[in-house]
Design an enzyme around this catalytic site. Structure first.
Site, PDB file in Angstrom:
ATOM      1  N   HIS A 173       2.886 -10.971 -11.639  1.00  0.00           N
ATOM      2  CA  HIS A 173       1.889 -11.648 -12.467  1.00  0.00           C
ATOM      3  C   HIS A 173       0.812 -10.657 -12.888  1.00  0.00           C
ATOM      4  O   HIS A 173       0.317  -9.879 -12.068  1.00  0.00           O
ATOM      5  CB  HIS A 173       1.243 -12.800 -11.699  1.00  0.00           C
ATOM      6  CG  HIS A 173       0.082 -13.425 -12.436  1.00  0.00           C
ATOM      7  ND1 HIS A 173      -1.186 -13.498 -11.906  1.00  0.00           N
ATOM      8  CD2 HIS A 173       0.011 -14.003 -13.661  1.00  0.00           C
ATOM      9  CE1 HIS A 173      -1.990 -14.090 -12.761  1.00  0.00           C
ATOM     10  NE2 HIS A 173      -1.291 -14.404 -13.841  1.00  0.00           N
ATOM     11  N   SER A 174       0.482 -10.649 -14.166  1.00  0.00           N
ATOM     12  CA  SER A 174      -0.588  -9.800 -14.696  1.00  0.00           C
ATOM     13  C   SER A 174      -0.323  -8.328 -14.353  1.00  0.00           C
ATOM     14  O   SER A 174       0.756  -7.816 -14.622  1.00  0.00           O
ATOM     15  CB  SER A 174      -1.936 -10.287 -14.151  1.00  0.00           C
ATOM     16  OG  SER A 174      -3.013  -9.620 -14.762  1.00  0.00           O
TER      17      SER A 174
END
EC number: 3.1.-.-
Length: 898
Positions: A173-174
């Protein structure tokens, strides 16, 4: 005082800029669909089992940990190792928690229960101590090395098992997705340790805020490696963007470079993902139930029945990802689907049996009149439903299963065929199951392409929303293509209103409007209940490539009972432009001090000096000249970095007038920032006077006071032993205190002048006498104090932005203070070594002490080229901006001695 120096027209302009900026911010934060993601819930209490790491590894990375996710009986069973499932490693992003794995981990567990644990996944998660790696890049390399060690530790947990995995799948994520890609750059990393990489809202192209060189260097290392080694990298990668709801990471940054990923990777926006069809914000992308369900379906379809692990076949991986994330045909995934199907019971035009109904359409006659055939069904099951007969005249025993070419939409499954692509088909056969008590609708129609394709030109940039164009769909069809001409740039944003009017319809009918972008997977869907008026927001994440001739389409899946009318209305570099404007005003103040002997107001100089024609032409001309080989060679010979305008162009962020617009907003921000700074100093000085005895103006000026060397050395030691940004902040606070003290002294002097004007005049004459004489030390008059305050206020503005740009490393240092007392690497340490003595000297600098300096004229001329340099090299690399700020400050300080 500050407002009086600005005329009403300029004040109105600054107010207008604030209004426009407010509208822009409103559109960014609220100008999108509401959050339509369903929340993921855990059916049992989530548990995070800490995985014991080797002592050397735990000592080397004291702030990091590895966890195994579980619930209920599964968590109890897996407290006793080794494990038996398929390992998946979740990597959180900037300030992310390892507990964010619970959504996808819980859904995977429920799916495994549904199939009696024939297969199941073990979800691991890394605790990065919620580090702000999107703002401070010094720990990115450390995180990457730790993940490598975690992968090796995870695989050891399966030793001795019959189907022990040799690799792991990673969900990042990210910034966690970027760390996963960086694994391949490690010297001792084996690519076979990763079998699949899925990133969610990861900025692959460039950092969102390039606040230090460690971030940009990390990006350059990762992206260059993946581009240069594209043929050797066979890692299947999927990047999912959040869409317009994600205002933290714009989707344009999440698309993987096509040059290096054209065979092994996909990039898609969540609004285009089948069975998801929603935009997600930066956090909800990890818990959005629709998206996580799609991801888990793909994971289970990726399992190899022989190895009971994720398949090593790259073609199957890409096929599965295409099926679930790009185009879903409303069928369960099959690796080798059977194209030819038996059609028992087909007889002539149509026939009916107890459990089957076949509708047939002969194609021979229709080929002469029509170009396409379109069919749709509201029965959203996964059975085959449409076939083509090959050269059949009276009976069709077998047919080509065309269901695999269909497309699943939220309320229908549809198929559009170009008849000339299927010359061997004699009939089209639509299968309708006989399901008692259920209602559904099947529609088919033949049409000519030109009757269903309508062109709608996009109005130009300067229409300001005042122009509109309208098209009316007069024909009663089921499907239309609205071609959006001249629409291909990310700065083009407008709204489309679809007005539907239905005759003889008692119940509401569902229509689907799909914005299709051919050059990237960023489609978005709007569902409307007609008759109604529907507003569709049309924007782009990726600009149209120069060599791409496709046209963006608005696909309308409509009702034959309704008429539709389509109306179209047109409606990270800012800090660099703010500082550029402040530098121009600063240079103007220094020059007014040199030429007129006194310093003009900051707002006056901002109006006079902060002009875009002083900056933009040089940047534009340089960009133009860099297109010539001889100039580019000279540029490289001088070891100059790449022009930021070129970097922004490659990211589709540079377009006509963008620099002018940013400069205007930058000047506006500089103006209101100056007003806030001036007001704050006055308020703090009032507080100073309320808490302490009134102070007087300095009787003599000492540039180097007795305590100044000690203070400077102490702050440099603080910078060396702790954190450079912390030392810069302390220096900033010291400087502000000096300015507040000067403001309080001037206020006291003016108050005493009001009470005893005769004594004040004598004091002023005495002060002027000392000022004009050659005797030392110099005395400070009220006018000199006011000039100095004006100069100091501008310096505070510059320092404020410098401190703000250095804050991320300070926050990172404070969060990790219990693990590391000294920040390493430290992006602000070199700047601190220069800025600390400079600001210490400037704190004791007054205009009276530098008026006669031979260096003052040169100092006043430096801010202009530096303002150009800020825009040229700091727009896409914000960490370079402070380097342009300290140069005029250093020259200003040196004016005391030269």
């Amino acid at each position: 005082m500050f407002l009086h120096s600005v005329n009403l027209w300029n004040l109105a302009f600054y107010a207008l800029m604030v209004f426009m900026a407010t509208l822009g911010l409103w559109d960014v934060f609220f100008g999108f669909e509401e959050n339509k993601c369903s929340m993921s819930y855990m059916f049992e209490y989530p548990e995070y089992q800490k995985i014991e790491l080797p002592k050397k590894l735990a000592k080397r990375y004291p702030a990091y940990e590895l966890y195994l996710y579980g619930e209920g009986s599964y968590a109890e069973e897996h407290k006793i190792l080794p494990l038996t499932g398929i390992p998946v490693l979740f990597l959180p992003g900037n300030a992310g928690s390892y507990k964010q794995v619970r959504s996808i981990g819980s859904i995977a567990l429920r799916k495994a229960e549904d199939i009696d644990f024939k297969y199941h996944f073990d979800f691991f998660s890394v605790n990065f101590n919620e580090e702000l790696v999107a703002l401070y890049g010094g720990s990115l390399q450390k995180q990457t090395k730790f993940v490598h060690e975690c992968i090796k530790t995870i695989l050891k947990l399966y030793k001795g098992q019959e189907f022990a995995p040799k690799s792991v799948a990673i969900i990042g994520h990210s910034m966690g997705g970027l760390v996963a890609r960086a694994l391949l750059t490690l010297k001792n990393f084996k690519q076979d340790l990763i079998n699949l990489l899925i990133t969610q809202a990861t900025p692959h192209v460039a950092p969102v805020m390039p606040l230090d060189r460690f971030i940009t260097d990390f990006y350059m290392t990762v992206n260059n490696y993946w581009i240069l080694n594209a043929r050797q990298i066979n890692l299947t990668t999927l990047s999912v963007a959040g869409g317009f709801r994600d205002y933290q990471v714009r989707s344009g940054l999440t698309f993987l470079p096509k040059l290096s990923h054209h065979t092994s990777a996909l990039s898609v926006v969540s609004s285009a993902v089948p069975k998801t069809w929603v935009s997600t914000d930066h956090l909800s992308i990890v818990w959005c139930k629709q998206l996580q369900l799609t991801t888990i379906r793909a994971f289970f379809d990726l399992i190899d029945a022989d190895t009971k692990q994720i398949t090593q076949n790259p073609k199957k991986k890409l096929s599965v990802l295409n099926h679930h994330f790009i185009r879903h045909p409303a069928k369960h995934f099959e690796e080798n689907p059977s194209i030819i199907s038996d059609l028992t019971g087909w007889c002539g035009s149509h026939c009916k049996e107890s459990d089957k109904i076949y509708f047939t359409f002969p194609l021979a006659n229709h080929r002469k009149i029509y170009t396409h055939v379109y069919c749709q069904s509201t029965m959203l099951d996964t059975n085959s439903w449409i076939f083509g007969c090959i050269n059949s005249t009276s009976m069709c025993r077998q047919g080509v299963d065309l269901s695999w070419k269909a497309e699943l939409l939220p309320t229908i499954k549809s198929l559009t065929l170009r008849l000339q692509d299927y010359p061997s088909l004699s009939h089209l056969v639509v299968y309708v199951p006989s399901i008692h008590g259920s209602k559904f609708v099947v529609d088919c129609e033949f049409f000519k392409k030109e009757t269903r394709s309508i062109q709608l030109p996009v109005t130009h940039l300067f229409s300001f929303g005042l122009s509109s164009r309208k098209v009316i769909l007069n024909t009663s069809g089921l499907f239309y293509n609205i071609e959006l001409l001249n629409f291909g740039q990310i700065y083009q944003a407008f709204k489309i209103n679809v007005v539907s009017k239905c005759s003889g319809v008692k119940e509401e009918i569902t229509s689907i409007y799909k914005l299709h972008i051919p050059w990237s997977y960023e489609d978005s869907l709007t569902i409307a209940q007609v008759p109604s008026t529907t507003e569709i927001s049309v924007k782009l994440h990726i600009a149209q490539p120069e060599n791409d001739s496709h046209v963006a389409l608005l696909k309308m899946y409509t009702s034959s009972d309704c008429q539709y009318e389509v109306v179209r209305f047109h409606g990270g570099a800012l800090p660099a432009y703010v500082i550029s404007s402040i530098l121009l005003a600063y240079g103007g103040q220094l020059y007014s001090l040199f030429s007129a002997g006194h310093c003009l107001e900051y707002a006056t100089m901002l109006d006079k000096e902060a002009k875009p024609y002083k900056v933009d032409p040089f940047v534009i001309m340089t960009k133009f000249l860099l297109g010539y080989k001889w100039f580019k060679e000279l540029w490289d010979m001088l070891l100059l970095p790449e022009l930021d305008a070129i970097v922004l162009t490659s990211q589709s962020m540079c377009f006509p007038l963008v620099s002018l617009i940013l400069f205007l907003f930058g000047t506006c921000t500089a103006y209101w920032g100056g007003l806030l700074s001036s007001t704050s100093v006055r308020l703090l000085s009032s507080l100073w006077l309320a808490l302490k005895r009134p102070s007087e103006l300095p009787k003599d000026i000492k540039i180097i006071s007795p305590d100044l060397p000690i203070l400077t050395v102490v702050l440099i030691i603080v910078s060396w032993t702790t954190c450079g940004a912390f030392a810069i902040l302390l220096t900033y606070l010291y400087y502000v205190c000096k300015v507040v003290h000067l403001q309080a002294s001037l206020t006291t002097f003016k108050n005493s002048q009001t009470v005893n004007p005769k004594h004040s005049r004598r004091s002023e004459k005495k002060s002027n006498h000392h000022k004009d004489s050659t005797a030392h030390p110099l005395r400070l008059s009220a006018s000199d104090a006011e000039d100095s305050l004006r100069m100091h206020s501008t310096v505070i503005n510059l320092l404020t932005w410098t401190v703000l740009l250095s804050m991320p490393s300070l926050i990172y240092w404070l969060k990790n203070l219990r693990y590391y007392f000294k920040l390493s690497p430290d992006p602000c340490k070199p700047l601190a070594f220069i800025l600390i003595p400079t600001m210490a000297l400037l704190g004791n600098t007054y205009t009276v002490s530098i008026k006669s300096s031979k260096l003052l004229k040169t100092t006043s001329q430096f801010p202009l080229p530096l303002a150009v340099g800020v825009i040229a090299f700091g727009s896409a690399h914000l960490y370079r901006v402070p380097c342009f700020v300290f140069i005029p400050l250093l020259l200003h300080a040196l004016c005391n001695f030269m």
